[in-house]
Write an enzyme that holds these catalytic residues in place. Structure first.
Site, short mmCIF file in Angstrom:
data_model
loop_
_atom_site.label_atom_id
_atom_site.label_comp_id
_atom_site.label_asym_id
_atom_site.label_seq_id
_atom_site.Cartn_x
_atom_site.Cartn_y
_atom_site.Cartn_z
N LYS A 199 0.82 -1.21 0.00
CA LYS A 199 0.00 0.00 0.00
C LYS A 199 0.86 1.26 0.00
CE LYS A 199 -4.21 1.81 1.87
NZ LYS A 199 -4.56 2.38 0.59
N ALA A 209 6.24 1.03 6.05
CA ALA A 209 7.22 0.13 5.42
C ALA A 209 7.27 0.33 3.90
CB ALA A 209 6.91 -1.32 5.77
N CYS A 210 6.11 0.52 3.29
CA CYS A 210 6.08 0.70 1.83
C CYS A 210 6.77 2.00 1.42
CB CYS A 210 4.64 0.66 1.33
SG CYS A 210 3.85 -0.93 1.60
N THR A 211 6.60 3.03 2.22
CA THR A 211 7.29 4.30 1.95
C THR A 211 8.80 4.11 2.11
OG1 THR A 211 5.38 5.59 2.66
CG2 THR A 211 7.52 6.71 2.66
#
Length: 160
Positions: free
Chosen positions: A45, A50-52
């Site tokens: 997402k 974490a994705c960023t």
């Protein structure tokens, strides 16, 4: 709990075809990367912690990947509009493809049953594929931990 996984790709398998809309407009397809290695990372997402961190890390090392002759592409189920906001907010330079129908996620076996806080649901398992110049999978990182991951992938690219 049994993990549901419909596809099991392995080293040496042909990378599954995809044709997806991408941030900034246009489309991105597997053949766009023919003749050079590329890193394909799936993440759950946009704009989550974490994705960023993962996307920012790949962006920070983008020049090193380019110098090593490899392209990078991130894929998530988020919309192109969401990707555009994510890219702008974090000054990302890696292209992001939108897989809202989860076609690529299913083809690569990363759309799986997950569990959090006793709740079971389907989602993208953070995974990275290193695909060789011939379109075959060279390396797979499954259930990725973000810290140091981009550097590990870069080291693998340099070994090709």
């Amino acid at each position: 709990m049994t993990e549901i996984r419909t596809v099991e790709l392995g080293i040496g398998d042909q990378a599954p075809y995809f044709d997806l809309p991408r941030d900034g407009g246009g489309r991105v397809r597997l053949p766009d990367f023919a003749g050079k290695p590329f890193v394909l990372f799936f993440y759950p997402k946009d704009d989550t912690t974490a994705c960023t961190a993962e996307s920012v890390s790949f962006t920070a090392h983008a020049a090193d990947f380019e110098k090593a002759g490899a392209a990078i592409l991130g894929i998530s189920p988020d919309s192109v509009r969401s990707h555009d906001k994510f890219v702008k907010k974090h000054a990302l330079s890696v292209p992001l493809a939108s897989d809202e129908e989860k076609i690529a996620a299913e083809a690569y076996g990363v759309w799986r049953q997950k569990s959090m806080y006793g709740r079971t649901f389907m989602g993208v398992v953070r995974s990275t594929f290193l695909i060789g110049a011939d379109g075959k999978i060279v390396r797979i990182w499954d259930k990725v931990k973000v810290g140091g991951h981009a550097q590990d992938v870069l080291a693998a690219v340099k070994e090709l």
